[in-house]
Design a protein around this motif. Sequence first.
Motif, mmCIF file in Angstrom:
data_model
loop_
_atom_site.group_PDB
_atom_site.id
_atom_site.type_symbol
_atom_site.label_atom_id
_atom_site.label_comp_id
_atom_site.label_asym_id
_atom_site.label_seq_id
_atom_site.Cartn_x
_atom_site.Cartn_y
_atom_site.Cartn_z
ATOM 1 N N LYS A 84 4.111 10.828 -10.218
ATOM 2 C CA LYS A 84 4.858 11.734 -10.986
ATOM 3 C C LYS A 84 6.281 11.714 -10.953
ATOM 4 O O LYS A 84 6.755 11.399 -10.128
ATOM 5 N N ILE A 85 6.773 12.066 -12.348
ATOM 6 C CA ILE A 85 8.102 11.732 -12.632
ATOM 7 C C ILE A 85 8.367 13.133 -13.463
ATOM 8 O O ILE A 85 7.741 13.908 -13.791
ATOM 9 N N THR A 86 9.811 13.376 -13.213
ATOM 10 C CA THR A 86 10.326 14.315 -14.333
ATOM 11 C C THR A 86 11.124 13.779 -15.289
ATOM 12 O O THR A 86 11.952 12.965 -15.279
ATOM 13 N N LEU A 87 10.750 14.054 -16.453
ATOM 14 C CA LEU A 87 11.597 13.904 -17.684
ATOM 15 C C LEU A 87 12.187 14.996 -18.411
ATOM 16 O O LEU A 87 11.512 15.774 -19.148
ATOM 17 N N GLY A 88 13.389 14.942 -18.056
ATOM 18 C CA GLY A 88 14.112 16.161 -18.511
ATOM 19 C C GLY A 88 13.856 17.324 -17.815
ATOM 20 O O GLY A 88 14.042 17.299 -16.482
ATOM 21 N N THR B 267 7.533 9.734 -7.524
ATOM 22 C CA THR B 267 6.846 10.098 -6.305
ATOM 23 C C THR B 267 5.231 9.713 -6.803
ATOM 24 O O THR B 267 4.702 10.217 -7.620
ATOM 25 N N ILE B 268 4.912 9.042 -5.469
ATOM 26 C CA ILE B 268 3.332 8.759 -5.478
ATOM 27 C C ILE B 268 2.349 9.958 -4.976
ATOM 28 O O ILE B 268 2.934 10.402 -4.200
ATOM 29 N N ILE B 269 1.516 10.436 -6.042
ATOM 30 C CA ILE B 269 0.597 11.481 -5.374
ATOM 31 C C ILE B 269 -0.707 11.148 -5.052
ATOM 32 O O ILE B 269 -1.189 11.687 -3.949
ATOM 33 N N GLY B 270 -1.215 9.936 -5.451
ATOM 34 C CA GLY B 270 -2.514 9.398 -5.051
ATOM 35 C C GLY B 270 -2.814 8.143 -5.695
ATOM 36 O O GLY B 270 -1.973 7.589 -6.098
ATOM 37 N N LYS B 271 -4.185 7.868 -5.551
ATOM 38 C CA LYS B 271 -4.550 6.438 -6.153
ATOM 39 C C LYS B 271 -5.926 6.992 -6.761
ATOM 40 O O LYS B 271 -6.738 7.818 -6.346
ATOM 41 N N ASP C 47 0.961 -1.000 -0.024
ATOM 42 C CA ASP C 47 -0.006 -0.038 0.059
ATOM 43 C C ASP C 47 0.760 1.324 -0.118
ATOM 44 O O ASP C 47 1.633 1.450 0.909
ATOM 45 N N TYR C 48 1.065 1.746 -1.173
ATOM 46 C CA TYR C 48 1.870 2.863 -1.237
ATOM 47 C C TYR C 48 1.268 4.390 -0.763
ATOM 48 O O TYR C 48 -0.161 4.504 -0.952
ATOM 49 N N LYS C 49 1.871 5.158 0.008
ATOM 50 C CA LYS C 49 1.101 6.256 0.407
ATOM 51 C C LYS C 49 1.708 7.592 -0.341
ATOM 52 O O LYS C 49 2.794 7.549 -1.018
ATOM 53 N N PRO C 50 0.919 8.649 -0.255
ATOM 54 C CA PRO C 50 1.551 9.808 -0.973
ATOM 55 C C PRO C 50 3.025 10.261 -0.511
ATOM 56 O O PRO C 50 3.074 10.367 0.675
ATOM 57 N N GLY C 51 3.862 10.470 -1.667
ATOM 58 C CA GLY C 51 5.229 10.832 -1.024
ATOM 59 C C GLY C 51 6.195 9.730 -0.927
ATOM 60 O O GLY C 51 7.390 10.187 -0.997
ATOM 61 N N ASP C 52 5.535 8.583 -1.364
ATOM 62 C CA ASP C 52 6.677 7.420 -1.326
ATOM 63 C C ASP C 52 7.232 7.376 -2.705
ATOM 64 O O ASP C 52 6.528 7.904 -3.837
ATOM 65 N N LEU D 72 5.175 -1.180 -10.564
ATOM 66 C CA LEU D 72 5.789 -0.549 -9.457
ATOM 67 C C LEU D 72 6.826 -1.314 -8.546
ATOM 68 O O LEU D 72 6.151 -2.443 -8.197
ATOM 69 N N ARG D 73 7.791 -1.026 -8.287
ATOM 70 C CA ARG D 73 8.743 -1.309 -7.021
ATOM 71 C C ARG D 73 8.814 -0.251 -6.265
ATOM 72 O O ARG D 73 9.432 0.779 -6.373
ATOM 73 N N PRO D 74 8.791 -0.494 -4.733
ATOM 74 C CA PRO D 74 9.150 0.504 -3.833
ATOM 75 C C PRO D 74 10.853 0.767 -3.865
ATOM 76 O O PRO D 74 11.536 -0.119 -4.189
ATOM 77 N N ALA D 75 11.098 1.985 -3.930
ATOM 78 C CA ALA D 75 12.527 2.510 -4.179
ATOM 79 C C ALA D 75 13.038 2.375 -2.539
ATOM 80 O O ALA D 75 12.291 2.818 -1.505
ATOM 81 N N LYS D 76 14.294 1.864 -2.309
ATOM 82 C CA LYS D 76 14.786 1.934 -0.950
ATOM 83 C C LYS D 76 15.327 3.157 -0.667
ATOM 84 O O LYS D 76 15.978 3.924 -1.422
ATOM 85 N N ALA D 77 14.928 3.778 0.516
ATOM 86 C CA ALA D 77 15.330 4.987 0.907
ATOM 87 C C ALA D 77 16.640 5.096 1.508
ATOM 88 O O ALA D 77 17.193 4.158 1.880
#
Length: 99
Positions: free
Chosen positions: A77-81, A65-69, A35-40, A94-99
Amino acid sequence: MVKAPRGYRHRTRKVFSKHIREKGAVPPLSLLMIDYKPGDKVHIVVNPAIHKGMPHRRYHGKTGTIIGKRGKAYIVKITLGDKEKTLFIRPEHLRPAKA
């Protein structure tokens, strides 16, 4: 000559190919139940066996970054350039990123 088709999955022969022992396998339930939360932070890793909620190949390997569901999909949300993109991706990709 006929012009080559440019479908949604064109030029994905190597990008979306699986290892021989992974073919036909569904993703483990533990990955689907996260369960991803916003900001993950999440990595986008496309599973070619599941077509629903699949992002375009240009986003494969990117981190966002997860914004919502929205329904079963997550808003990422990702940045491309220098642009910010908003994607709707199901948890199979999706896979969780290790912080």
